[in-house]
Design an enzyme around this catalytic site. Structure first.
Site, PDB file in Angstrom:
ATOM      1  N   ASN B  23       0.856  -1.196   0.000  1.00 11.85           N
ATOM      2  CA  ASN B  23       0.000   0.000   0.000  1.00 11.85           C
ATOM      3  C   ASN B  23       0.885   1.237   0.000  1.00 11.85           C
ATOM      4  O   ASN B  23       1.784   1.362   0.845  1.00 11.85           O
ATOM      5  CB  ASN B  23      -0.912  -0.007   1.238  1.00 11.85           C
ATOM      6  N   SER B  45      -5.077  -0.281  -3.025  1.00 14.42           N
ATOM      7  CA  SER B  45      -5.628   1.038  -2.722  1.00 14.42           C
ATOM      8  C   SER B  45      -6.756   0.783  -1.730  1.00 14.42           C
ATOM      9  O   SER B  45      -7.671   0.002  -2.013  1.00 14.42           O
ATOM     10  CB  SER B  45      -6.150   1.693  -3.997  1.00 14.42           C
ATOM     11  N   GLU B  46      -6.676   1.419  -0.560  1.00 13.13           N
ATOM     12  CA  GLU B  46      -7.543   0.983   0.543  1.00 13.13           C
ATOM     13  C   GLU B  46      -9.020   1.321   0.340  1.00 13.13           C
ATOM     14  O   GLU B  46      -9.863   0.872   1.107  1.00 13.13           O
ATOM     15  CB  GLU B  46      -7.037   1.530   1.888  1.00 13.13           C
ATOM     16  N   ASN B  47      -9.339   2.092  -0.711  1.00 11.21           N
ATOM     17  CA  ASN B  47     -10.754   2.293  -1.008  1.00 11.21           C
ATOM     18  C   ASN B  47     -11.369   1.087  -1.728  1.00 11.21           C
ATOM     19  O   ASN B  47     -12.547   1.121  -2.075  1.00 11.21           O
ATOM     20  CB  ASN B  47     -10.963   3.584  -1.823  1.00 11.21           C
ATOM     21  N   SER B  87     -11.384  -4.540   2.529  1.00 15.85           N
ATOM     22  CA  SER B  87     -10.104  -3.889   2.288  1.00 15.85           C
ATOM     23  C   SER B  87      -9.307  -3.756   3.587  1.00 15.85           C
ATOM     24  O   SER B  87      -8.114  -4.071   3.643  1.00 15.85           O
ATOM     25  CB  SER B  87     -10.334  -2.513   1.673  1.00 15.85           C
TER      26      SER B  87
END
Lengths: 234, 207
Positions: B23, B45-47, B87
């Protein structure tokens, strides 16, 4: 079972009351329930607590409900990019409960799954941990976070069938499934409603059991940060 | 010459190994993606995305496809999408090998501050607290000093913390430092920067 409504106003009829807790899907301006937000602005419901990762931007998304001062408190992880939000918060007009992003997502998921609380390492030793129960497991310290059960969830999906099964598109899924799950009632807005049988049951992202009311509409889908590369770089 | 932003990102890319799920934070860390070369790295991508691609060509922007910095991006042939709860399940669950993040302050005990300046700047922690608590290795990339020339590598952080004892390695414009028992250990100096220069710019204990 009638879930499909003609407009956002109709779909929200009878569900709104002052002081309620609303969970909203979306990340930044991506996958936000923009039509339902507009309808809540129009309804004028006040003293709202809104659980949403962000608060929109000035004049768009949840930013509209900030402009009209309908929001009393936000539960969010990130509020940059919104000058009015910052102004209301720093002047004390708006309450803000910062939640780490993963904690917020899990609080919603847990609330929808009948889990009233869970332990996480996230935030241990920071202001987020203040006042929360600490517990050691296997030599590591965790804090207790509560599940969220919202009075209403508002979410945005790409497609639905008329039974409320939802399919999302790309990163517009984000907080929408956990937000939908944690609502006592969930209203979803989608780009297209198809008849039952048209969606492959193996490809449903959120089963219709979580979705009580549904509308189809046109979305602006505003882009917050347009970043591109030139074709010759290929 | 100290490293510039791109050289810091290039140096940080050396931390990544073939097969890693990684990340990258906002700012200089985002530039790391330009320097992974032939290594098989999957960016999270943490979304809600694994397998993040480069920025789209002009005209190909998709409002449904953004990264955690809300920038328009593209997908790859390996991309998978998921919701925010899953996520952060993979982040908290230790499935992500490394996070490369920016910082306002780092302390010699590995404490990290990067989410707010009381009374001045309120942005929020976003996913940073979850990332530093959950991923295998935390690498900070930042300028060694602030715009007033004060060290950002401190004995103790003064700003609200993002996590305690979470940082493994610090890459700045002046060099590379590891968090070790008793303080920081110099791993490498940027070209033309001496160990004495690095010590002079560092408030933290160097062992």
């Amino acid at each position: 079972m009638k879930k499909v409504y003609g407009s956002a106003e109709e779909a929200l009829d009878g569900l709104l009351f002052d002081g309620m807790l609303i969970a909203a899907g979306g990340f930044g301006l991506c996958g936000i329930p923009e039509l339902l937000i507009d309808a809540i602005v129009k309804a004028g419901t006040r003293d709202l607590t809104v659980a949403s990762n962000n608060a929109g931007v000035d004049g768009f998304g949840l930013g509209k409900l900030l402009d009209t001062r309908q929001i009393k408190k936000m539960m969010s992880s990130y509020v940059g990019e919104n000058a009015e939000f910052m102004r209301q918060y720093l002047s004390g007009e708006l309450e803000l409960e910062f939640n780490p992003q993963g904690t917020l997502a899990e609080r919603m998921r847990a609330g929808g799954c009948g889990i009233p609380g869970f332990y996480t390492k996230t935030g241990v030793g920071t202001v987020v941990a203040e006042g929360k129960e600490h517990h050691d497991f296997d030599g590591e310290t965790y804090i207790l976070e509560r599940g969220i059960v919202a009075d209403l969830s508002i979410v945005k999906a790409w497609k639905a069938d008329d039974t409320g099964n939802l399919v999302f598109r790309k990163t517009a899924r984000n907080f929408n499934p956990p937000a939908a799950m944690c609502g006592k009632i969930c209203v979803a807005e989608v780009e297209e409603i198809v008849p039952r049988g048209q969606l492959d049951g193996d490809h449903i992202h959120l089963p219709g059991i979580y979705v009580h009311r549904l509308i189809q509409g046109d979305h602006e889908k505003r882009i917050e940060q347009r970043t591109v590369r030139k074709r010759e770089e290929a | 010459m100290p490293w510039d932003r791109n050289q810091m990102a290039e140096r940080a890319a050396q931390e990544l190994e073939d097969g890693m799920y990684v990340n990258l934070g906002i700012g200089i860390p985002t530039l790391v993606a330009n320097y992974v070369g032939d290594k098989d790295i999957t960016l999270q991508s943490e979304n809600g995305m694994l397998g993040m691609g480069p920025f789209p060509f002009e005209g190909d922007e998709d409002p449904d496809l953004i990264n955690a910095g809300k920038q328009t991006i593209t997908e790859l042939n390996r991309t998978a999408y998921f919701d925010s709860a899953q996520s952060f399940g993979m982040i908290r669950g230790g499935k992500i090998a490394a996070a490369i993040l920016g910082a306002m302050e780092v302390a010699e005990n590995g404490d990290l501050a990067n989410w707010m300046i009381p009374g001045k700047l309120v942005k929020g922690m976003g996913g940073a607290m979850d990332l530093v608590a959950g991923v295998g290795r935390v690498i900070v990339v930042m300028d060694h000093t602030n715009k007033h020339g004060e060290s950002k590598v401190l004995k103790q952080c003064t700003l609200p913390l993002t996590g305690t004892g979470v940082v493994d390695r610090i890459i700045t414009n002046l060099g590379v430092l590891d968090v070790v028992p008793g303080g920081l250990k110099i791993v490498e100096c940027a070209p033309g920067v001496t160990e004495d220069d690095l010590r002079a710019a560092t408030e933290a204990t160097i062992v």
